[in-house]
Design a protein around this motif. Sequence first.
Motif, PDB file in Angstrom:
ATOM      1  N   LYS A  42       0.585  -0.936   0.326  1.00 16.79           N
ATOM      2  CA  LYS A  42       0.250  -0.162  -0.391  1.00 16.79           C
ATOM      3  C   LYS A  42       0.892   0.849   0.191  1.00 16.79           C
ATOM      4  CE  LYS A  42      -4.184  -1.502   2.198  1.00 16.79           C
ATOM      5  NZ  LYS A  42      -4.025  -2.572   3.785  1.00 16.79           N
ATOM      6  N   GLY A  43       2.671   1.152   0.213  1.00 17.40           N
ATOM      7  CA  GLY A  43       3.376   2.382  -0.016  1.00 17.40           C
ATOM      8  C   GLY A  43       3.361   2.593  -1.536  1.00 17.40           C
ATOM      9  N   PHE A  44       4.160   2.744  -1.657  1.00 14.45           N
ATOM     10  CA  PHE A  44       5.426   4.126  -3.100  1.00 14.45           C
ATOM     11  C   PHE A  44       6.080   4.002  -3.017  1.00 14.45           C
ATOM     12  CE2 PHE A  44       5.968   6.108  -6.896  1.00 14.45           C
ATOM     13  CZ  PHE A  44       5.292   5.415  -7.606  1.00 14.45           C
ATOM     14  N   LEU A  45       7.091   3.062  -3.881  1.00 18.56           N
ATOM     15  CA  LEU A  45       8.845   3.415  -4.448  1.00 18.56           C
ATOM     16  C   LEU A  45       8.766   4.222  -5.282  1.00 18.56           C
ATOM     17  CD1 LEU A  45      11.746   1.848  -3.720  1.00 18.56           C
ATOM     18  CD2 LEU A  45      11.006   0.298  -5.548  1.00 18.56           C
ATOM     19  N   PHE A  46      10.070   4.948  -4.837  1.00 18.10           N
ATOM     20  CA  PHE A  46      10.995   5.775  -5.733  1.00 18.10           C
ATOM     21  C   PHE A  46      12.126   5.287  -6.337  1.00 18.10           C
ATOM     22  CE2 PHE A  46       7.602   8.797  -4.147  1.00 18.10           C
ATOM     23  CZ  PHE A  46       7.291   9.674  -5.583  1.00 18.10           C
ATOM     24  N   ALA A  47      13.030   4.812  -7.510  1.00 18.36           N
ATOM     25  CA  ALA A  47      13.667   4.630  -7.226  1.00 18.36           C
ATOM     26  C   ALA A  47      14.821   5.948  -8.823  1.00 18.36           C
ATOM     27  CB  ALA A  47      13.629   3.253  -8.284  1.00 18.36           C
ATOM     28  N   PHE A  48      15.470   5.506  -8.462  1.00 13.59           N
ATOM     29  CA  PHE A  48      16.737   6.705  -8.908  1.00 13.59           C
ATOM     30  C   PHE A  48      17.949   6.019  -9.995  1.00 13.59           C
ATOM     31  CE2 PHE A  48      14.851   9.914  -6.613  1.00 13.59           C
ATOM     32  CZ  PHE A  48      15.076  10.694  -7.020  1.00 13.59           C
ATOM     33  N   ASP A  49      18.066   6.052 -11.164  1.00 15.42           N
ATOM     34  CA  ASP A  49      19.524   5.158 -11.811  1.00 15.42           C
ATOM     35  C   ASP A  49      18.826   6.845 -13.082  1.00 15.42           C
ATOM     36  OD1 ASP A  49      21.089   4.220 -13.008  1.00 15.42           O
ATOM     37  OD2 ASP A  49      20.255   3.248 -11.470  1.00 15.42           O
ATOM     38  N   GLN A  50      20.375   6.003 -13.450  1.00 20.23           N
ATOM     39  CA  GLN A  50      20.512   7.121 -15.014  1.00 20.23           C
ATOM     40  C   GLN A  50      21.249   6.287 -16.405  1.00 20.23           C
ATOM     41  OE1 GLN A  50      22.683  10.101 -13.613  1.00 20.23           O
ATOM     42  NE2 GLN A  50      25.065   8.876 -12.613  1.00 20.23           N
ATOM     43  N   ASP A  51      21.541   4.943 -15.974  1.00 23.04           N
ATOM     44  CA  ASP A  51      21.488   4.561 -16.853  1.00 23.04           C
ATOM     45  C   ASP A  51      20.542   3.581 -17.410  1.00 23.04           C
ATOM     46  OD1 ASP A  51      22.319   1.638 -17.783  1.00 23.04           O
ATOM     47  OD2 ASP A  51      24.140   1.838 -16.679  1.00 23.04           O
ATOM     48  N   ASN A  52      19.996   3.350 -18.860  1.00 21.78           N
ATOM     49  CA  ASN A  52      19.474   3.298 -19.357  1.00 21.78           C
ATOM     50  C   ASN A  52      19.005   1.868 -19.000  1.00 21.78           C
ATOM     51  OD1 ASN A  52      18.125   5.820 -20.108  1.00 21.78           O
ATOM     52  ND2 ASN A  52      19.695   6.294 -21.816  1.00 21.78           N
ATOM     53  N   GLU A  53      20.055   1.029 -19.429  1.00 22.99           N
ATOM     54  CA  GLU A  53      20.160  -0.606 -19.535  1.00 22.99           C
ATOM     55  C   GLU A  53      19.587  -0.622 -18.468  1.00 22.99           C
ATOM     56  OE1 GLU A  53      24.346  -1.843 -21.054  1.00 22.99           O
ATOM     57  OE2 GLU A  53      23.921  -0.932 -22.828  1.00 22.99           O
ATOM     58  N   ALA A  54      20.285  -0.515 -17.358  1.00 24.56           N
ATOM     59  CA  ALA A  54      19.867  -0.608 -15.644  1.00 24.56           C
ATOM     60  C   ALA A  54      17.836  -0.712 -15.334  1.00 24.56           C
ATOM     61  CB  ALA A  54      20.486  -0.049 -14.925  1.00 24.56           C
ATOM     62  N   ILE A  55      17.832   0.885 -15.867  1.00 24.01           N
ATOM     63  CA  ILE A  55      16.187   0.808 -16.024  1.00 24.01           C
ATOM     64  C   ILE A  55      15.366  -0.093 -17.125  1.00 24.01           C
ATOM     65  CG2 ILE A  55      14.384   2.984 -16.219  1.00 24.01           C
ATOM     66  CD1 ILE A  55      16.835   4.546 -15.800  1.00 24.01           C
ATOM     67  N   SER A  56      15.611  -0.789 -18.151  1.00 26.67           N
ATOM     68  CA  SER A  56      14.649  -1.046 -18.916  1.00 26.67           C
ATOM     69  C   SER A  56      15.074  -2.308 -18.183  1.00 26.67           C
ATOM     70  CB  SER A  56      15.377  -0.381 -20.517  1.00 26.67           C
ATOM     71  OG  SER A  56      15.668  -2.561 -20.409  1.00 26.67           O
ATOM     72  N   PHE A  57      15.802  -3.081 -18.255  1.00 24.99           N
ATOM     73  CA  PHE A  57      15.656  -3.669 -17.280  1.00 24.99           C
ATOM     74  C   PHE A  57      15.138  -4.379 -16.156  1.00 24.99           C
ATOM     75  CE2 PHE A  57      17.413  -7.244 -13.913  1.00 24.99           C
ATOM     76  CZ  PHE A  57      17.572  -9.293 -14.940  1.00 24.99           C
ATOM     77  N   SER A  58      15.290  -3.501 -14.764  1.00 25.86           N
ATOM     78  CA  SER A  58      14.678  -3.143 -13.465  1.00 25.86           C
ATOM     79  C   SER A  58      13.259  -3.198 -14.123  1.00 25.86           C
ATOM     80  CB  SER A  58      15.140  -2.332 -12.776  1.00 25.86           C
ATOM     81  OG  SER A  58      16.582  -2.792 -12.421  1.00 25.86           O
ATOM     82  N   LYS A  59      12.993  -2.516 -14.724  1.00 33.04           N
ATOM     83  CA  LYS A  59      11.188  -1.692 -15.305  1.00 33.04           C
ATOM     84  C   LYS A  59      10.145  -3.348 -15.617  1.00 33.04           C
ATOM     85  CE  LYS A  59       7.632   0.699 -17.869  1.00 33.04           C
ATOM     86  NZ  LYS A  59       6.897  -0.543 -17.790  1.00 33.04           N
ATOM     87  N   GLY A  60      11.001  -4.098 -15.920  1.00 38.71           N
ATOM     88  CA  GLY A  60      10.688  -5.187 -16.455  1.00 38.71           C
ATOM     89  C   GLY A  60      10.593  -6.211 -14.874  1.00 38.71           C
ATOM     90  N   ARG A  61      10.997  -6.191 -14.373  1.00 35.12           N
ATOM     91  CA  ARG A  61      11.188  -7.110 -12.883  1.00 35.12           C
ATOM     92  C   ARG A  61      10.288  -6.591 -11.998  1.00 35.12           C
ATOM     93  NH1 ARG A  61      17.172  -8.151  -9.708  1.00 35.12           N
ATOM     94  NH2 ARG A  61      16.401  -9.533  -8.291  1.00 35.12           N
ATOM     95  N   LEU A  62      10.197  -5.015 -12.125  1.00 34.34           N
ATOM     96  CA  LEU A  62       9.138  -4.767 -11.114  1.00 34.34           C
ATOM     97  C   LEU A  62       8.056  -4.550 -11.080  1.00 34.34           C
ATOM     98  CD1 LEU A  62      11.527  -1.498  -9.567  1.00 34.34           C
ATOM     99  CD2 LEU A  62      11.426  -4.196  -8.604  1.00 34.34           C
ATOM    100  N   ASP A  63       7.813  -4.841 -12.608  1.00 29.44           N
ATOM    101  CA  ASP A  63       6.561  -4.814 -13.195  1.00 29.44           C
ATOM    102  C   ASP A  63       5.605  -6.131 -12.798  1.00 29.44           C
ATOM    103  OD1 ASP A  63       6.043  -1.711 -14.682  1.00 29.44           O
ATOM    104  OD2 ASP A  63       6.604  -3.092 -16.223  1.00 29.44           O
ATOM    105  N   GLU A  64       6.516  -7.173 -12.462  1.00 27.41           N
ATOM    106  CA  GLU A  64       5.945  -7.876 -11.983  1.00 27.41           C
ATOM    107  C   GLU A  64       5.456  -8.292 -10.867  1.00 27.41           C
ATOM    108  OE1 GLU A  64       9.244 -11.039 -13.395  1.00 27.41           O
ATOM    109  OE2 GLU A  64       9.440 -10.714 -14.884  1.00 27.41           O
ATOM    110  N   ILE A  65       6.138  -7.053 -10.236  1.00 29.77           N
ATOM    111  CA  ILE A  65       5.609  -7.291  -8.673  1.00 29.77           C
ATOM    112  C   ILE A  65       4.251  -6.377  -8.402  1.00 29.77           C
ATOM    113  CG2 ILE A  65       6.673  -6.679  -5.835  1.00 29.77           C
ATOM    114  CD1 ILE A  65       9.587  -7.142  -7.436  1.00 29.77           C
ATOM    115  N   GLY A  66       4.515  -5.256  -9.286  1.00 32.01           N
ATOM    116  CA  GLY A  66       3.301  -4.482  -8.180  1.00 32.01           C
ATOM    117  C   GLY A  66       3.488  -2.993  -9.781  1.00 32.01           C
TER     118      GLY A  66
END
Length: 302
Positions: A42-66
Motif C-alpha cells: 500500500k506504499g510507494f517506491l521511488f527509484a533513481f538511476d541514470q543508466d538506461n540499460e539498468a532502468i529498462s531491465f529493472s522496469k520488467g522486474r518491478l512490473d512483475e511485483i506491482g
Amino acid sequence: MHKSVLLNECIEKLKLKDSSVIVDCTLGYGGHSSEILKRIKKGFLFAFDQDNEAISFSKGRLDEIGNNYEIINSNFVNIKEELNKRNIDSVDGILYDLGVSSPQLDEDYRGFSFHKDARLDMRMDQNNNLDAYKVVNEYSYEKLVDIFYKYGEEKYASSIAKGIIKSRPITTTLELVEVIKNNVPEKYKRDKHPARKVFQAIRIEVNDELNVFENSLKEALDLLNVGGRICVITFHSLEDKICKNIFKSVSEIDDALKKLPVIPQEYLPKFKVIKTINPSSCELDENNRARSAKLRIIERVG
C-alpha cells in the motif's frame, strides 16, 4: 547476474511497513528495489538511476511485483528536487548502494573493467560529456597525480601519471593497464591487480561520485520522517568516511551543550546512528563483491 550486497540486512533495517514511502537512490538492476516493493503493497517506491540499460531491465522486474513505483531517470544528487516535483516532501526510508553494478563491469564496451578491452569510457550516465578517455588524455600531470592519490589512494600516483603523459594517446582500457603495469614495481603487480586503484580513481572523477553522494545524503536527511531510516552501503573508505562524518555531525550533541545539567529539547540531536554492519562470512563466500562492503544506518528520532 548481479547479486545485491547486504540485501537481507538492508530490508530488515529499513523497518518497512505496508504503507511505507521508500526511495532507492541506486536502482541498478533492481535487487533491493524488488524486495522493497514486495513489502510495501500500500506504499510507494521511488527509484533513481541514470543508466538506461539498468532502468529498462529493472522496469520488467518491478512490473512483475506491482505498479506502485516510479523510476526517476536522474542522478540521485537531485533527490529533493525530483521528489518535490512529485509533491513529495517526506519519506519513510532511503537506500544507497554505492557499488558499481556487475553488469556495468561485465559489459566490455562500458570501459569500467581493467580485465576487458574497451574504449576508455566509465560513464554511468551516457550523456555525460566527461569520460575516462578525456581524463587520461587531457588532464595535466598534476591533476592526474591528485585524483589517483585522492580517489584511488594510489601510492605510485606520480610514476603512473608520468607514464600516462609519455604514452598518450591512450585509447583503450587494456592499453591503460599496460601503461600502469610498466610504471609500478614488480612486487606491486604480484599483490593485487596494479590497475585497480587507478581505475577506481578515474571512475570517481568521471562521475563526480564523492561530491554527488555527499550533497545527496545531506538532502536525504532532510526528507526523512520521524522513525524513518537511511541505509548506506559503501565499498571504499572515501565514501564510508563521508557517510560516517555526516551521520556523526547530525547525531551528536554539541560539545558546548554537553556540560548543561538539562539540555533543552530543541538542541537534542534529531538523528540516532543505529549501527554498522559488515557482510556475513556466508555472504562473503557466495559473493566476492561483498568483501569491502559496509552498511551504515541512521534513524530520525526528532
